[in-house]
Scaffold this motif. Sequence first.
Motif, PDB file in Angstrom:
ATOM      1  N   ILE A  99       0.880  -1.167   0.000  1.00  0.00           N
ATOM      2  CA  ILE A  99       0.000   0.000   0.000  1.00  0.00           C
ATOM      3  C   ILE A  99       0.919   1.218   0.000  1.00  0.00           C
ATOM      4  N   LEU A 100       0.966   1.892  -1.119  1.00  0.00           N
ATOM      5  CA  LEU A 100       1.881   3.031  -1.248  1.00  0.00           C
ATOM      6  C   LEU A 100       1.433   4.159  -0.334  1.00  0.00           C
ATOM      7  N   GLN A 101       0.159   4.447  -0.351  1.00  0.00           N
ATOM      8  CA  GLN A 101      -0.419   5.433   0.552  1.00  0.00           C
ATOM      9  C   GLN A 101      -1.925   5.276   0.561  1.00  0.00           C
ATOM     10  N   TYR A 102      -2.529   5.834   1.606  1.00  0.00           N
ATOM     11  CA  TYR A 102      -3.980   5.750   1.698  1.00  0.00           C
ATOM     12  C   TYR A 102      -4.480   7.011   2.370  1.00  0.00           C
ATOM     13  N   GLY A 103      -5.744   7.294   2.238  1.00  0.00           N
ATOM     14  CA  GLY A 103      -6.280   8.473   2.891  1.00  0.00           C
ATOM     15  C   GLY A 103      -7.722   8.735   2.509  1.00  0.00           C
ATOM     16  N   VAL A 104      -8.256   9.771   3.142  1.00  0.00           N
ATOM     17  CA  VAL A 104      -9.637  10.173   2.904  1.00  0.00           C
ATOM     18  C   VAL A 104      -9.639  11.324   1.905  1.00  0.00           C
ATOM     19  N   GLY A 105     -10.567  11.293   0.968  1.00  0.00           N
ATOM     20  CA  GLY A 105     -10.680  12.410   0.025  1.00  0.00           C
ATOM     21  C   GLY A 105     -10.648  11.961  -1.416  1.00  0.00           C
ATOM     22  N   GLN A 154      -1.331  13.901  -6.620  1.00  0.00           N
ATOM     23  CA  GLN A 154      -0.237  13.277  -5.879  1.00  0.00           C
ATOM     24  C   GLN A 154      -0.422  11.753  -5.804  1.00  0.00           C
ATOM     25  N   ASP A 155      -1.699  11.335  -5.648  1.00  0.00           N
ATOM     26  CA  ASP A 155      -1.981   9.891  -5.628  1.00  0.00           C
ATOM     27  C   ASP A 155      -1.530   9.264  -6.940  1.00  0.00           C
ATOM     28  N   VAL A 156      -1.864   9.965  -8.027  1.00  0.00           N
ATOM     29  CA  VAL A 156      -1.536   9.454  -9.351  1.00  0.00           C
ATOM     30  C   VAL A 156      -0.015   9.420  -9.552  1.00  0.00           C
ATOM     31  N   GLU A 157       0.644  10.515  -9.123  1.00  0.00           N
ATOM     32  CA  GLU A 157       2.110  10.572  -9.261  1.00  0.00           C
ATOM     33  C   GLU A 157       2.740   9.400  -8.516  1.00  0.00           C
ATOM     34  N   MET A 158       2.233   9.186  -7.309  1.00  0.00           N
ATOM     35  CA  MET A 158       2.774   8.114  -6.474  1.00  0.00           C
ATOM     36  C   MET A 158       2.601   6.766  -7.174  1.00  0.00           C
ATOM     37  N   ALA A 159       1.391   6.529  -7.670  1.00  0.00           N
ATOM     38  CA  ALA A 159       1.137   5.265  -8.360  1.00  0.00           C
ATOM     39  C   ALA A 159       2.013   5.160  -9.607  1.00  0.00           C
ATOM     40  N   ALA A 160       2.161   6.285 -10.308  1.00  0.00           N
ATOM     41  CA  ALA A 160       2.967   6.278 -11.541  1.00  0.00           C
ATOM     42  C   ALA A 160       4.405   5.895 -11.236  1.00  0.00           C
ATOM     43  N   ASN A 161       4.931   6.425 -10.121  1.00  0.00           N
ATOM     44  CA  ASN A 161       6.326   6.138  -9.769  1.00  0.00           C
ATOM     45  C   ASN A 161       6.578   4.663  -9.531  1.00  0.00           C
ATOM     46  N   PHE A 162       5.525   3.960  -9.087  1.00  0.00           N
ATOM     47  CA  PHE A 162       5.728   2.559  -8.742  1.00  0.00           C
ATOM     48  C   PHE A 162       4.960   1.606  -9.643  1.00  0.00           C
ATOM     49  N   GLY A 163       4.415   2.126 -10.717  1.00  0.00           N
ATOM     50  CA  GLY A 163       3.643   1.275 -11.616  1.00  0.00           C
ATOM     51  C   GLY A 163       2.417   0.718 -10.911  1.00  0.00           C
ATOM     52  N   GLY A 164       1.830   1.508 -10.049  1.00  0.00           N
ATOM     53  CA  GLY A 164       0.720   1.025  -9.236  1.00  0.00           C
ATOM     54  C   GLY A 164      -0.648   1.436  -9.752  1.00  0.00           C
ATOM     55  N   ILE A 165      -1.666   1.057  -8.966  1.00  0.00           N
ATOM     56  CA  ILE A 165      -3.063   1.326  -9.321  1.00  0.00           C
ATOM     57  C   ILE A 165      -3.671   2.158  -8.187  1.00  0.00           C
ATOM     58  N   VAL A 166      -4.534   3.112  -8.550  1.00  0.00           N
ATOM     59  CA  VAL A 166      -5.228   3.899  -7.535  1.00  0.00           C
ATOM     60  C   VAL A 166      -6.646   3.361  -7.376  1.00  0.00           C
ATOM     61  N   LEU A 182      -4.258  13.352 -16.111  1.00  0.00           N
ATOM     62  CA  LEU A 182      -2.884  13.084 -15.678  1.00  0.00           C
ATOM     63  C   LEU A 182      -2.645  11.567 -15.631  1.00  0.00           C
ATOM     64  N   ALA A 183      -3.652  10.858 -15.061  1.00  0.00           N
ATOM     65  CA  ALA A 183      -3.527   9.406 -14.936  1.00  0.00           C
ATOM     66  C   ALA A 183      -3.377   8.772 -16.310  1.00  0.00           C
ATOM     67  N   ARG A 184      -4.168   9.266 -17.276  1.00  0.00           N
ATOM     68  CA  ARG A 184      -4.076   8.724 -18.637  1.00  0.00           C
ATOM     69  C   ARG A 184      -2.696   8.946 -19.206  1.00  0.00           C
ATOM     70  N   SER A 185      -2.214  10.178 -18.994  1.00  0.00           N
ATOM     71  CA  SER A 185      -0.910  10.499 -19.583  1.00  0.00           C
ATOM     72  C   SER A 185       0.206   9.691 -18.933  1.00  0.00           C
ATOM     73  N   LYS A 186       0.007   9.295 -17.685  1.00  0.00           N
ATOM     74  CA  LYS A 186       1.058   8.534 -16.985  1.00  0.00           C
ATOM     75  C   LYS A 186       0.806   7.038 -17.052  1.00  0.00           C
ATOM     76  N   GLY A 187      -0.286   6.674 -17.685  1.00  0.00           N
ATOM     77  CA  GLY A 187      -0.595   5.254 -17.801  1.00  0.00           C
ATOM     78  C   GLY A 187      -0.990   4.631 -16.467  1.00  0.00           C
ATOM     79  N   VAL A 188      -1.583   5.432 -15.587  1.00  0.00           N
ATOM     80  CA  VAL A 188      -1.994   4.918 -14.281  1.00  0.00           C
ATOM     81  C   VAL A 188      -3.488   4.587 -14.340  1.00  0.00           C
ATOM     82  N   SER A 189      -3.829   3.417 -13.839  1.00  0.00           N
ATOM     83  CA  SER A 189      -5.231   3.032 -13.816  1.00  0.00           C
ATOM     84  C   SER A 189      -5.848   3.520 -12.507  1.00  0.00           C
ATOM     85  N   VAL A 190      -6.976   4.242 -12.623  1.00  0.00           N
ATOM     86  CA  VAL A 190      -7.690   4.708 -11.437  1.00  0.00           C
ATOM     87  C   VAL A 190      -9.028   3.981 -11.407  1.00  0.00           C
ATOM     88  N   ARG A 191      -9.259   3.178 -10.388  1.00  0.00           N
ATOM     89  CA  ARG A 191     -10.475   2.368 -10.315  1.00  0.00           C
ATOM     90  C   ARG A 191     -11.411   2.953  -9.260  1.00  0.00           C
TER      91      ARG A 191
END
Length: 609
Positions: free
Chosen positions: A460-466, A471-483, A497-506
């Motif tokens: 779990i790279l990070q978690y939170g309310v909101g 920043q969530d996307v950047e974090m996931a992008a850095n580690f090839g992760g999913i939000v 941003l997520a699209r441009s970084k290839g990050v999947s946001v579910r």
Amino acid sequence: MAKPIQYKPKGLKESKEVVTVYENITVQELADAMEKSVDHIFEVMLYIQYTDKYDSPDSEIDNFHVVKDIIAKSGLRFRFKEKKKAIVKENKDLEPRPPPEPEDLVRRPPVVTVMGHVDHGKTTLLDMLRKTNVVDKEFGGITQHIGAFSVQLASGETITFLDTPGHAAFSAMRARGAHVTDIVVLVVAVDDGVMGQTVECIRHAQEAEVPVIVALNKVDKAPQNVHGIQLEDFGGDVQAIPISALKGDNVEQLEEAIVALSEVMEVKADPSGFVEGTVIESRHDMGRGKLATVLVQRGTLKKGAYLVAGASWAKVRGMFDDNGRPVLEATPGTPIELIGWRMLPSAGESIQEVESERRAKEVVEWREKQKKEEHQLEAHRVVQERADVHREDYKRRREVRLNKGYRRSSLYRKDRVKEIIDSDVGPKLEIVVKGDVDGSVEAILDTLDSYMSEQCALHILQYGVGTVNEQDVEMAANFGGIVYGFNVDCPETVKKLARSKGVSVRAHNIIYKLMDDIREELTSRLPPKVVEEVIVIHGDRMANRRFLWRAAGELTSLKHFKNEVDSIKTDVECGICFADKTVVPQHGDRIICYERKEVAQQLEWDIDF
Ligand SMILES: Nc1nc2c(ncn2[C@@H]2O[C@H](COP(=O)(O)OP(=O)(O)OP(=O)(O)O)[C@@H](O)[C@H]2O)c(=O)[nH]1
């Protein structure tokens, strides 16, 4: 009695990937060879002794045991290879001509730059100097600003003045290492005295080791001030000539002083051989195209010559003086404007003549390639720097996470650090979790806590309310992760941003669906499992089956008498050949044949809601 066979099954070992390495491989090169990240290498090194010194991607790993260890710990095998010798590229650039022989040197016009404080009279002086030119201007030539002009004195001497705006041009030339100016004429208005820029000009001239002649200007205005000007700062014996640039008083005396000084300095050049020079100015002309004012410094420039300046070249199609008159040749110290450039060269670039168009193109191509390589190196350096920052940041964050003992998840317990790190080698899923309220985030994390399997690491790279943010996307992008968002929005900008970084946001709003999603992601990362099935031999045909002798690896040959066959029937004699030639079968050995199959792995995780 049959002796148990103790060899390892070669066939299985073969399946490991082989990494080709060489002596003194760098961390980056090793990462590339292993198709892993640099971070991966650094993390594995945390568990290998004496690796502290390999702390940057460029560090060369001089201990080969370390390289072997890194590869082994990553579940791979290595192959050693001689490092390819760097191919030495043939330098296609131009060699500077050897210095001229003293007997080849002849006098040439001195090249003068006029400098001075604002409004002290530079432009007025240059205009007046131009007017003193004795050369017939009947041709109808209109004085043109080409960055330089020649003045012929009544005595027959010639002086070349650069009239590109003062010290900006002088500094630009110097910055490019161009030594163009022989003498600086420093204009000091007597009614104003030595001012800020005056001092600056002196400094420039002194740094360039160019002698200065001071023109005490505007004497018509304040003749009484002439002797009050303090010239100590100018260093050494500096000639000061009182003039009126406006009225022309004493301007010829100034010119004579320039000529006299140039004689003392023995301003000379070799007018033979290939031309060398400097670009003074360059511009696009609507009618005539690309134009550059060039100061010839060696050789004699003629029409048709091939010139190279920086990464541009020219076949000289025409040469013109500062009155726009065509000239046939230009000797050292002469400024001329010339046409025929393929690309505009920059002011201050040095010029060299070459023998042919082919050679000109070759030099330009070489220089462009060099420039591109320099840019690439620079880009590589920047990327490295960013990666370093990222790695440090990652280490720091991980340290914080681990030091907290991580209450939330056993995934982060300190005693599991090694496993987490080792698990970087295997499959892993990195996620960011966002939820609408504390309670839901808590529930998700609690459920994730029940995931104990080591088949695929879950971080779990990070978690939170909101809402899901950048920043969530950047974090996931850095580690090839999913939000994963639970009952939260993802603003359009973040989606972009997520699209441009290839990050999947579910986005989910039912917790078990979110968990199913995570389970699916974990499962999809599991490599297929290799299972070995003992082949039942009783009378079966075994076409297309692969045999494995546990001790001796694969069967490389199966023969019935002299014929190579695919299968052999029960109770029929056969000849077999093993891949491992070191194995000597002994009487009574049992041969067990296996078939290896890949099957999809099931994830061990009973989600408990
Ligand atoms: N009386 C008098 N005025 C002069 C003389 N030389 C220049 N001026 C005047 O001084 C003013 C500034 O002269 P410029 O030649 O434009 O000075 P500059 O150093 O080129 O100025 P910048 O280009 O702004 O740095 C103009 O109004 C000129 O007419 C001179 O010898 N006597």
